[in-house]
Design a protein around this motif. Structure first.
Motif: not given
Lengths: 510, 510
Positions: A182-183, A175-176, A489, A178-179
């Motif tokens: 995506e960003r 999930g991390t 991040t 993918e995020r």
């Protein structure tokens, strides 16, 4: 009571020592195999392959047997019910994870995947040469099916792509990842659009010309000297596909030399330095246990990307290094540091090939592969649809459409090896590199002046202290959190590229 | 009945296949260790040793465990009660021998010998540097005692030196070796006397001068080209103590280059070619079993000595090779083939050092070591007596007396490794080389004209046919008998040196 406690401590120590000896054996077999693979890529005579394949296969099955033996399971269970210190706990955690995964997959499936991948490689090569996706498609279908089956053995309730991703990146959840990806897509697509629309004319021909191989090798040694590579524990050689490998006692770099691509060779050398430098920072006393072994692919790639991009593609680096390069290549006399910097950072507007991509478009190549392989493994995409989806995505994200599958979905070797879930770690590595570099500057102040002086000790000291010396002591999210104070991040990477390319290409709003 | 027979055959096949798979595993682990040792000698960075030592130790104990496991013993027993073909019988015979020896020695004794030898090496080195035998003596005593104990485990009723000798030369009995060495001593002592008394002045300075390393390397490649080395399965590198290693798929040569010793480098290269060429002649299909592995040390050394001496130190070789050497080194323009031949064959009259010895005195160096180590292991000589006995024998056999132990009994590394029984195989190799060369000429006619033309295919074809392709199929005496029609004999070697040196030094009665 005191005596009982002492006796119990002694028996725990014995158990742990037995366990550690077993772990070291497994690790030493793996490190021996690493030397055999280095040898195969770098020095082995052409016809050595049949013997080498048998040697590697023997070492791999011995390692598997040692790891999955009942004794390993028993030692793990005993130790897990004991109170262990932080280091021992980490070693048990890492081996437990490998033990559970390797014991859950039947050996004949592992062998079938390995045999299928061996046969897939020539099929893929032929398909690529003939630009004939159909020649490779049935094998790719089989590999997808086998890897789904493999994932199902490990965790029948989980997303199979998440299970495969965890083979390369065990502690960052999908999930991390993918995020983050995506960003990258959301931010880089418009940024690259802007770059492509820009009228700025970069000096891109600073390194045009033909450069002698021997002088390039001397310059590669110069750059490694300059970065502080420890020649007592390393060496440089050439390989068709540069890589680095080894242990903290012996971490080797390879590179390639092409007369017309001096810059490519240099950045490849710096990239591989980053990997080897991480390995050399692992603690000696942890050798052959997880405490002396690198964290996984994303962290490894963060080290190579940090040196390649944040150092090697920076303005101050070229102020430092251009005079050194001119010693080897007097024809660079008229090139300015600014021109070198621009040449090292140009964004290509029609590149279809991942390994030739610049620092910016690179990640869209990754996003495309990630989206396709995820959908393949999840059963949301058929193999036969791959070429069209690939081309559509290139058009949508990068504004270019491949004319052939050879320059499209057949360009990379990874899927022919059955490696699904590997690609994302490249981008996660870049993202983490930026986050670490920002945290290091936060702690030490900006490195620009140091780099301009050819001083890398403080930066490397920060990396040694915060990343390298820990080996696998901490799981990846904890390692990142402790080093940077934050979760993984994309913020710092996006900030970095927006500022850098906004400036280089004179972009409004960046 | 027919069905029963078929079932029994099938089960024999299964058992043999299981056994063979086990043998291949053991062999592949050994070959992997061979690559790690090559790497350590040739390319490993200085500080790689701690990790490499652990990797090699792990591979060695895994190989030992695979060999001495109960399953190996059970498979051997089953197969020995079956009817096997000639090849399978040979494989079983070779593994049985290793199994019996390795299972008869307690593992803690093996480890104690290994640890003692590891510590002995620096002691020996220090003792040699300081010319202080007493510094090494206690360690040497311990090694002698441990190796006697080792021999006693293998066969308490046998001569312990014969047991140790059989570690290096399992199928030539020590009595044969002793007879050969005695004949060498009896014949060579007076021959060398005569040479030393001769007035003949050989042209010994044909290769005087300083020769560039890179050009020497090019010439080493020339000589390997000329002899027919297969570069697709080999390579050449430098190592402080030249060696060759590998398998039939990948047999590598190392050599050394010293500016003032062109001739030494060339003969070393040809010597190592002989070893590698044997390895390359082993059958591909026997890889990782005794059928694809070389017979033992004496046969291996016969191959290196045959090429080094019978080819590389011959008149016709220099007629062939001098023009090639002149291409690399124009300063050799005025050297004649006869002068080169004389330089390559001069007998030194005051040399104390084995590795610098000529083809003739070399064997007396060996005889001295053999007599001393035999008496040490049999308990007929005390370690403290070694220096004096050594010096006395040098005086008696070679007419020179060392001034120091550093140039005397401390010069060789072998005993510090615990290698007692190894030295004789050097001389047995030379003796066998002459016997094989004579048999080959008997079958093919003299090779002089071929050599003069740089044609080595017929000679090598004979060696391939009669020695190489058999691997370990035959025990050594049978291999020699089949190739030459005779038992191992010193006749041909003595004939060869008497004729060659009688001629070179113009000796009466030779």
């Amino acid at each position: 009571m005191a005596t009982d406690q002492a006796r119990s401590d002694a028996s725990e120590t014995d158990t742990y020592e037995q366990f550690e000896a077993r772990v070291q054996r497994i690790s030493n077999v793996g490190n021996a195999a690493g030397i055999l693979r280095w040898d195969q890529e770098v020095v082995m005579p052409d016809e050595g392959t049949p013997a080498r394949a048998q040697q590697l296969s023997t070492l791999s099955s011995l390692s598997h047997e040692l790891l999955t033996a009942d004794e390993t399971g028993e030692l793990l269970s005993t130790l897990e019910s004991d109170t262990l210190d932080e280091d021992a706990t980490a070693v048990v955690r890492e081996i437990r994870r490998r033990y559970d995964r390797e014991t859950s997959v039947p050996q004949d499936l592992v062998e079938e995947i390995s045999a299928t991948a061996s046969n897939a490689h020539p099929k893929w090569k032929q398909a690529k040469e003939a630009d004939d996706f159909d020649h490779f498609a049935p094998t790719l279908e089989k590999l997808v099916a086998l890897k789904r089956e493999y994932a199902n053995h490990i965790d029948p309730d989980a997303d199979p792509y998440a299970v495969l991703f965890a083979d390369y990146e065990p502690y960052i959840d999908l999930g991390t990842a993918e995020r983050v990806l995506e960003r990258l897509r959301e931010t880089l697509v418009p940024l690259i659009d802007a770059v492509q629309d820009s009228d700025a004319a970069l000096a891109t021909d600073a390194f045009a010309g033909e450069f002698d191989d021997d002088d390039q090798e001397a310059l590669a040694r110069d750059v490694l000297d300059s970065l502080g590579y420890d020649w007592n524990r390393g060496r440089i050689d050439t390989a068709p596909h540069p890589f680095s490998s080894g242990t903290q006692f012996d971490a080797r770099v390879t590179t390639r030399f092409e007369p017309a691509d001096l810059l490519g060779s240099l950045t490849s050398t710096i990239h591989e330095f980053g990997h080897a430098n991480y390995t050399l920072g692992l603690p000696d006393e942890g050798y052959a246990t997880p405490l002396g072994e690198a964290r996984d692919l994303s962290v490894h790639e963060s080290q190579s990307r940090l040196w390649e991009n944040h150092v090697g593609r920076s303005r101050p680096f070229w102020e430092h290094f251009l005079p050194i390069a001119r010693e080897r290549f007097p024809e660079l006399e008229d090139v300015t540091p600014e021109e070198a910097y621009e040449a090292a950072n140009q964004v290509y507007d029609d590149n279809l090939i991942r390994v030739e991509a610049d620092e910016l478009t690179y990640h869209l190549h990754i996003v495309i592969r990630f989206e396709i392989e995820r959908d393949l493994i999840r059963g949301d995409l058929e193999v036969s649809e791959v070429p069209e989806v690939w081309n559509d995505k290139y058009e949508e994200y990068l504004g270019v459409r491949p004319d052939t599958d050879a320059e499209g979905c057949l360009q990379d070797i990874h899927w022919s090896h059955g490696d699904f879930g590997y690609f994302p770690t490249y981008s996660l590595g870049s993202v983490l590199a930026s986050q670490l570099y920002a945290a290091a500057e936060d702690d030490c102040g900006e490195f620009d002046d140091d780099i301009r002086e050819g001083e890398f000790a403080e930066l490397n000291g920060w990396l040694r202290e915060n990343i390298h010396r820990h080996g696998k002591r901490y799981v990846t999210p904890d390692l990142i959190e402790q080093a940077t104070g934050e979760e993984l991040t994309a913020d710092y990477f996006l900030e970095y590229v927006e500022s850098k390319y906004g400036d280089l290409y004179d972009l409004d709003g960046y």
